[in-house]
Scaffold this active site. Structure first.
Site, mmCIF file in Angstrom:
data_model
loop_
_atom_site.group_PDB
_atom_site.id
_atom_site.type_symbol
_atom_site.label_atom_id
_atom_site.label_comp_id
_atom_site.label_asym_id
_atom_site.label_seq_id
_atom_site.Cartn_x
_atom_site.Cartn_y
_atom_site.Cartn_z
ATOM 1 N N ASP A 74 0.843 -1.197 0.000
ATOM 2 C CA ASP A 74 0.000 0.000 0.000
ATOM 3 C C ASP A 74 0.876 1.244 0.000
ATOM 4 O O ASP A 74 2.100 1.155 0.144
ATOM 5 C CB ASP A 74 -0.973 -0.007 1.194
ATOM 6 C CG ASP A 74 -0.288 -0.394 2.513
ATOM 7 O OD1 ASP A 74 0.962 -0.354 2.583
ATOM 8 O OD2 ASP A 74 -1.002 -0.720 3.461
ATOM 9 N N ASP A 99 -7.925 -1.859 14.019
ATOM 10 C CA ASP A 99 -9.310 -2.009 13.556
ATOM 11 C C ASP A 99 -9.486 -3.234 12.650
ATOM 12 O O ASP A 99 -10.538 -3.403 12.030
ATOM 13 C CB ASP A 99 -9.784 -0.736 12.827
ATOM 14 C CG ASP A 99 -8.964 -0.427 11.576
ATOM 15 O OD1 ASP A 99 -8.050 -1.218 11.221
ATOM 16 O OD2 ASP A 99 -9.240 0.610 10.943
ATOM 17 N N HIS A 140 -7.670 -3.989 9.923
ATOM 18 C CA HIS A 140 -7.340 -3.838 8.493
ATOM 19 C C HIS A 140 -6.101 -4.646 8.119
ATOM 20 O O HIS A 140 -5.230 -4.913 8.948
ATOM 21 C CB HIS A 140 -7.187 -2.362 8.090
ATOM 22 C CG HIS A 140 -5.982 -1.648 8.622
ATOM 23 N ND1 HIS A 140 -6.021 -0.324 9.007
ATOM 24 C CD2 HIS A 140 -4.692 -2.036 8.814
ATOM 25 C CE1 HIS A 140 -4.816 0.044 9.403
ATOM 26 N NE2 HIS A 140 -3.997 -0.970 9.305
ATOM 27 N N GLU A 166 -9.703 -0.880 5.100
ATOM 28 C CA GLU A 166 -10.359 -0.571 6.367
ATOM 29 C C GLU A 166 -11.655 -1.382 6.504
ATOM 30 O O GLU A 166 -12.123 -1.981 5.527
ATOM 31 C CB GLU A 166 -10.660 0.939 6.410
ATOM 32 C CG GLU A 166 -9.417 1.831 6.362
ATOM 33 C CD GLU A 166 -8.632 1.869 7.677
ATOM 34 O OE1 GLU A 166 -8.597 0.858 8.407
ATOM 35 O OE2 GLU A 166 -8.033 2.925 7.964
HETATM 36 P P1 PGA Z 1 1.906 -1.429 12.852
HETATM 37 O O1 PGA Z 1 0.854 -1.256 11.661
HETATM 38 O O2 PGA Z 1 2.723 -2.614 12.511
HETATM 39 O O3 PGA Z 1 2.714 -0.165 12.848
HETATM 40 O O4 PGA Z 1 1.103 -1.623 14.101
HETATM 41 C C1 PGA Z 1 0.127 -2.361 11.250
HETATM 42 C C2 PGA Z 1 -0.882 -1.975 10.196
HETATM 43 O O5 PGA Z 1 -1.456 -0.869 10.267
HETATM 44 O O6 PGA Z 1 -1.130 -2.781 9.295
#
Ligand code: PGA
Length: 261
Positions: free
Chosen positions: A67, A136, A138, A143
């Site tokens: 992404d 959340d 995702h 999302e």
């Molecule tokens: P993080 O992000 O590893 O910084 O917790 C994970 C994500 O948002 O997929």
């Protein structure tokens, strides 16, 4: 899906790096899908250490991005292209040409999304896709309520995700872009092996819903339940909401040690 409970983040990094190394020994030109955020960093450190020690030849590996933020100027240090170059491509001694990702600064974003889908297909598809998980639920930047069949497209980030990511932008949520390009869930599911790494107590609820909850667009990571080869690697804190934790531990302990993930 297979759930592997490890003592801590470094152990998770080691076990996944070994899976990547095993893949590269079998298929030196494998396409590795990488993720950004804090969680995967121990994986990249462990893989670079294996390469430096001569345990695996990564020189023909190809890397692709999951992404990207939309609208950051090219070369912005927090663009995911910059992050992947810094954390993965350079430490592995790879050439920028071995790396592909969506163009978040494109004038025509839908065309950039379609181009990235084409590039992934022309590259023969992703062999192993590493995933983090948002608080959340995702994956990538899909999302909650993303279509489980979605393809690479533009998405709007939730306020929760922008707050989670503000630490990369000097703690200022207003600096975090609202829009992103992300591989869709349908795109992600085409990778031949999905490996999700989650560490820390703040991921425990999302992990429990992903592994033991119903398949639901409200928890995009639950789509891994439909994949024929999905591995979820969690530390003890991220595993703390799993009802079947003892079963997962016993299953993994009983597995032949040479089999890998
Ligand atoms: P993080 O992000 O590893 O910084 O917790 C994970 C994500 O948002 O997929």
């Amino acid at each position: 899906m297979e759930v592997v409970i490890v003592p801590d983040a470094d152990a998770g990094g080691e076990i996944i790096a070994e899976a990547m190394a095993g893949l590269l020994r079998r298929k030196p030109e494998a396409l590795l899908g990488v993720a950004t955020g804090s969680t995967p960093l121990p994986v990249y450190r462990a893989l670079a250490a294996k390469a430096a020690a001569g345990d695996v030849d990564v020189s023909r590996a190809r890397i692709c991005q999951l992404d990207e933020y939309v609208g950051l100027p090219a070369g912005h240090p927090e663009s995911y292209r910059s992050v992947v170059l810094r954390e993965v491509v350079e430490p592995l001694g790879l050439d920028e040409a071995s790396f592909m990702g969506p163009d978040g600064s494109a004038g025509d974003v839908p065309a950039a999304c379609a181009r990235y889908e084409r590039e992934l297909a022309e590259a023969g598809g992703v062999d192993l896709q590493l995933l983090g998980i948002g608080t959340d639920g995702h994956i990538g930047f899909n999302e909650p309520c993303s279509s489980l069949a979605s393809r690479t497209r533009i998405k709007t980030l939730t306020r929760q995700t922008r707050a989670d990511n503000a630490r990369f932008f000097g703690g200022d949520i207003d600096q975090v872009p609202h829009h992103v390009i992300t591989q869709g869930i349908g795109t992600i599911l085409e990778a031949r092996h999905l490996v999700l790494l989650a560490t820390g107590e703040n991921k425990a609820e999302a992990v429990a819903q992903t592994v033991e909850g119903p398949l639901s667009a409200m928890v995009p990571a639950s789509a891994l339940q439909t994949h024929p080869h999905a591995t979820v690697v969690v530390d003890e804190a991220a595993a703390s909401g799993l009802k079947l934790a003892d079963y997962f531990r016993a299953t993994y302990e009983a597995k032949p040690h040479w089999q890998g993930l």
